[in-house]
Scaffold this active site. Structure first.
Site, short mmCIF file in Angstrom:
data_model
loop_
_atom_site.label_atom_id
_atom_site.label_comp_id
_atom_site.label_asym_id
_atom_site.label_seq_id
_atom_site.Cartn_x
_atom_site.Cartn_y
_atom_site.Cartn_z
NE ARG A 162 -8.53 1.65 1.98
CZ ARG A 162 -8.98 2.89 1.81
NH1 ARG A 162 -10.27 3.12 1.70
NH2 ARG A 162 -8.14 3.89 1.75
CG ASP A 197 -1.52 7.55 0.41
OD1 ASP A 197 -0.43 7.95 -0.04
OD2 ASP A 197 -2.61 7.76 -0.16
CG ASN A 201 -8.19 1.72 -2.57
OD1 ASN A 201 -7.91 0.89 -3.41
ND2 ASN A 201 -9.04 1.49 -1.58
CG ASP A 258 -1.78 1.19 1.34
OD1 ASP A 258 -2.37 1.57 0.31
OD2 ASP A 258 -1.87 1.77 2.44
NE ARG A 282 -13.09 9.96 -2.16
CZ ARG A 282 -13.96 9.28 -1.43
NH1 ARG A 282 -15.15 9.76 -1.21
NH2 ARG A 282 -13.63 8.11 -0.92
#
Ligand SMILES: [Mg+2]
Ligand SMILES: [Zn+2]
Length: 187
Positions: free
Chosen positions: A131, A11, A53, A9, A59
């Site tokens: 997640r 961040d 992600n 991942d 957005r």
């Protein structure tokens, strides 16, 4: 010999996270030791890739070109310590898009495994959020937690089956024991 594959991942694992997203290269700050950790994994012959992600794109808060600039900086910072990423896999979608790649769904990890022709048993996913661990489980990949980013709050909720490390640098020796490396293999 098939190479082991470390999926990271971004961040909260490589760079400090922010609840307001990372929206510019200026906001991208590496966690101490994370870049050197990636370089050590590279040196051991492991494939290293990011699975991240980035819903801020979907957005409308983050232009794809800005995300690219952030990743340029990440690549440069890594190169400065002799490291590199073999791939950067991003889900740019907002949750409402109901895509297959947004973690906790397994699509992003599956893309990486497919690209590197890596069996799930030869891979690890290292993340700071639930997640990440769920996406790992759903792709048949072992998931490990680091206590940087969101991981500190999550560590106490996990059962003993999930390995937990203070940060990516601290996980390196265990990664090298767990995955097939080129150490000791004649060229
Ligand atoms: Mg994270
Ligand atoms: Zn997606």
């Amino acid at each position: 010999m098939a190479r082991g594959c470390v999926l990271l991942d971004r961040d909260g694992v490589i760079n400090h996270d922010s609840p307001d997203y990372i929206l510019s290269a200026a906001q991208w700050r590496p966690i101490d030791g994370s870049l050197e950790a990636i370089a050590a994994l590279n040196a051991a012959g492991l494939t290293v890739a990011v699975c991240s992600n980035q819903s801020a794109v979907g957005r409308g808060m983050l232009a794809p070109a800005t995300l690219q600039a952030i990743h340029e900086l990440m690549h440069q910072a890594l190169a400065a310590v002799g490291g590199h990423l073999d791939g950067v896999f991003v889900c740019p979608h907002a949750p409402a898009a109901d895509c297959r790649c947004r973690k906790p769904r397994p699509g992003l990890l599956q893309q990486a495994l497919e690209q590197f022709d890596c069996a799930p048993e030869r891979a690890l996913m290292i993340g700071d959020s639930r997640r990440d661990l769920i996406a790992a489980e759903r792709s048949g990949v072992e998931g490990w937690l680091v206590k940087t980013g969101n991981g500190a709050a999550l560590a106490d909720e996990l059962g003993p089956a999930t390995p937990v490390y203070p940060d990516l640098a601290a996980a390196v020796p265990a990664i090298l024991r767990r995955l097939p490396t080129t150490h000791g293999v004649a060229p």
